[in-house]
Design a protein around this motif. Sequence first.
Motif, short mmCIF file in Angstrom:
data_model
loop_
_atom_site.label_atom_id
_atom_site.label_comp_id
_atom_site.label_asym_id
_atom_site.label_seq_id
_atom_site.Cartn_x
_atom_site.Cartn_y
_atom_site.Cartn_z
N PRO A 374 39.62 45.10 49.28
CA PRO A 374 39.38 43.83 48.59
C PRO A 374 38.86 44.06 47.18
CG PRO A 374 38.55 43.72 50.83
CD PRO A 374 38.94 45.16 50.59
N SER A 375 39.41 43.32 46.22
CA SER A 375 39.10 43.58 44.81
C SER A 375 38.83 42.29 44.07
CB SER A 375 40.26 44.32 44.15
OG SER A 375 40.11 44.34 42.75
N GLN A 376 37.63 42.16 43.49
CA GLN A 376 37.33 41.01 42.65
C GLN A 376 38.11 41.05 41.33
OE1 GLN A 376 36.15 39.02 44.91
NE2 GLN A 376 34.32 38.36 43.83
N PRO A 377 38.28 42.23 40.70
CA PRO A 377 39.13 42.26 39.49
C PRO A 377 40.55 41.78 39.74
CG PRO A 377 37.74 44.20 39.55
CD PRO A 377 37.57 43.51 40.87
N TYR A 378 41.16 42.22 40.84
CA TYR A 378 42.52 41.77 41.11
C TYR A 378 42.55 40.29 41.50
CZ TYR A 378 44.85 46.25 40.57
OH TYR A 378 45.39 47.40 40.03
N ARG A 379 41.50 39.80 42.14
CA ARG A 379 41.41 38.36 42.40
C ARG A 379 41.37 37.60 41.07
NH1 ARG A 379 40.14 34.48 46.18
NH2 ARG A 379 38.90 32.72 45.42
N THR A 380 40.62 38.13 40.11
CA THR A 380 40.52 37.51 38.79
C THR A 380 41.89 37.44 38.12
OG1 THR A 380 38.32 38.48 38.60
CG2 THR A 380 39.30 37.59 36.58
N LEU A 381 42.61 38.55 38.16
CA LEU A 381 43.97 38.58 37.59
C LEU A 381 44.83 37.51 38.24
CD1 LEU A 381 46.19 41.72 37.06
CD2 LEU A 381 47.05 39.77 38.34
N PHE A 382 44.80 37.44 39.56
CA PHE A 382 45.64 36.50 40.30
C PHE A 382 45.27 35.06 39.96
CE2 PHE A 382 47.05 34.59 44.46
CZ PHE A 382 48.40 34.86 44.31
N LEU A 383 43.98 34.74 39.98
CA LEU A 383 43.53 33.39 39.65
C LEU A 383 43.93 33.00 38.23
CD1 LEU A 383 39.93 33.33 41.17
CD2 LEU A 383 41.93 32.09 42.02
N ARG A 384 43.80 33.94 37.31
CA ARG A 384 44.13 33.66 35.91
C ARG A 384 45.61 33.30 35.76
NH1 ARG A 384 41.58 34.79 31.14
NH2 ARG A 384 42.91 34.98 29.30
N GLN A 385 46.47 34.03 36.44
CA GLN A 385 47.90 33.75 36.35
C GLN A 385 48.24 32.42 37.02
OE1 GLN A 385 50.05 35.63 34.55
NE2 GLN A 385 48.20 36.78 33.96
N LEU A 386 47.59 32.12 38.13
CA LEU A 386 47.82 30.83 38.79
C LEU A 386 47.40 29.68 37.89
CD1 LEU A 386 46.67 31.43 42.49
CD2 LEU A 386 48.96 31.59 41.54
N LEU A 387 46.23 29.78 37.30
CA LEU A 387 45.75 28.72 36.41
C LEU A 387 46.71 28.49 35.25
CD1 LEU A 387 41.97 29.67 36.30
CD2 LEU A 387 42.87 27.48 37.10
N ALA A 388 47.18 29.57 34.65
CA ALA A 388 48.10 29.45 33.52
C ALA A 388 49.40 28.79 33.93
CB ALA A 388 48.37 30.83 32.92
N GLY A 389 49.74 28.91 35.21
CA GLY A 389 50.95 28.28 35.71
C GLY A 389 50.75 26.90 36.28
N GLY A 390 49.52 26.39 36.19
CA GLY A 390 49.27 25.03 36.65
C GLY A 390 48.93 24.92 38.12
N VAL A 391 48.37 25.98 38.70
CA VAL A 391 47.96 25.97 40.11
C VAL A 391 46.47 26.32 40.18
CG1 VAL A 391 48.28 27.00 42.39
CG2 VAL A 391 50.26 26.59 40.91
N LEU A 392 45.67 25.41 40.68
CA LEU A 392 44.23 25.61 40.86
C LEU A 392 44.01 25.94 42.32
CD1 LEU A 392 41.32 25.48 39.81
CD2 LEU A 392 41.39 23.01 40.12
N ALA A 393 43.77 27.21 42.61
CA ALA A 393 43.82 27.65 44.01
C ALA A 393 42.79 28.74 44.31
CB ALA A 393 45.22 28.15 44.35
#
Length: 447
Positions: A374-393
Motif C-alpha cells: 500500500p502506497s500513499q504516494p501512488y494513492r496521491t497520483l491516482f487521486l490527482r488524475q481522477l480529479l483532473a478528469g472530473g471524478v471525485l473519488a
Amino acid sequence: MTTEHGARPAEFALPQSRQANERLHAMIPGGAHTYAKGDDQYPEHLAPVISHGQGAHVWDVDGNRYIEYGSGLRSVSLGHAHPRVLEAVRREIDRGSNFVRPSIVEAEAAERFLATVPTAEMVKFAKNGSDATTAAVRLARAVTGRPRVALCGDHPFFSVDDWFIGTTPMSAGVPAATTDLTLSFPYGDLAATEELLTRHAGEVACLILEPATHTEPPPGYLAGLRELADRHGCVLVFDEMITGLRWSEAGAQGLYGVVPDLSTFGKALGNGFAVSALAGRRDLMERGGLRHSGERVFLLSTTHGAETHSLAAAMAVQTTYTEEGITARLHALGERLAAGVREAAAGTGVADHVLVRGRASNLVFATLDQLRQPSQPYRTLFLRQLLAGGVLAPSFVVSSALDDADIERTVDVVAEACAVYRKALDAGDPTPWLGGRPVRPVFRRTV
C-alpha cells in the motif's frame, strides 16, 4: 476551468478552493468538521471545496463539476437533493422541528425502522454514529456489570469517544486507564476471540464489530461469534453504520441471518440528514427506559436526536429503498464499475497495483507500489488524475443516482489515470506526478 465533464486544463488547479481552504483552516480546526474530509486526504492544493450537489454530481467553488463517489462519507446513497426525501423534509419543517414533548413523528419513525429491521425490538434515534455506539457500550457494561470492551481491531472506526479513540494513534487526551479497558480481536478468527474471552473471563461486557467490510464474513463466523457471546455472557453489538441499507434494507444482520443483541445504524439512514439509531433486544433497551425495576441506564438523551425533519428523511429513505429496490441497484452499479475499473487497470498493465475491493455496494480501491505494498504516494497520483478528469473519488462507493454515462466516464478517467500510474511504476518513483506532498492517513500521532 470547465463546468461539464471533459477536458481540464493541462495544469489542473483550484484557486478558489485553495482560498476557501485557507478560510476554513483560519476558523475551523483541521479545516473541516470530519477528519476524513480534511485537505490532507487529497493531493496538495487539489482539495475541492464544494458549492452544491445534485444527484451523483457535485460542483466546487471553482465551477468544476465532478462525478462523486463515497458521497457524504457513504451517507448520501440516493444522491444529493433526492426529491422524495426533500419532499418529506419540507413537509415537516413547515410544522416545526423540535418540541418540549415527543412528536408523533417519533412513533412513526420508530415503527418504520422496526418494520425495516425486524430483528430489532426497540430503537432510539440520535444524530451521529458515535453517540449510538457509545450508548451500546454503556448499556452492555450496565447489564453485564463488566468493565471491558472488545472491539474488532481490523475495523477502522467506531466512535469519537474515549473508549475507542484511545486505541488509535490520535489518543492524546485519553487517560491510559480508559484505554486499558478496551481490548481487540481479529476479524474472522473465532479461536483468537475465544482465547481473549477466556483470558479475561468475566470481564468483557461486549463484542463490537462491523459484521462485514471490504471482505465477506467467513462461513459460520458471525454465527460463531453469536455462540461465543452467549457462552461467555457478552453482549454482541453489530455496528451497521455502513452495512445498514447498503447490504440489505435490514442491514447485514438481515442478509446473513445472525441477530445481534444491539446494533447501530446511521449514514445511509438519512441520505445526508443527521440521524442515527441504536436498536436491539427489548429487555436490554428498556434498561434505558421507564418500564423496569432495575438500576437506570443513561442510554441516549439528545436535544436534537428526534428532530422531526431528520426522522421524516429516514422514513422516506427506508420507503424508497424498499419500494424502488435501491440495494439491488447499488449492487448492480458497483458491479459494473468494478468490472470497468479492473478492465482499465489490466489494459494499462497495472492490474496488480490498482485494485478494487469490497462488496459491490461499498467498493474501495487500493493503490500499491512496485513491491505491491500500500502506497500513499501512488494513492496521491491516482487521486490527482481522477480529479483532473472530473471524478471525485476517495473510494468507489456508489450512489443510486449514478447512471450508465457516469460509470462509462469514470472508467475512461480511471484508464487515463492508470496509464500515468504505469509510467510512474516504470520510472520507479511517482514523485514527479504528485504535485506536492502525498496524502496522509487520518489516524497519525503528529501533523
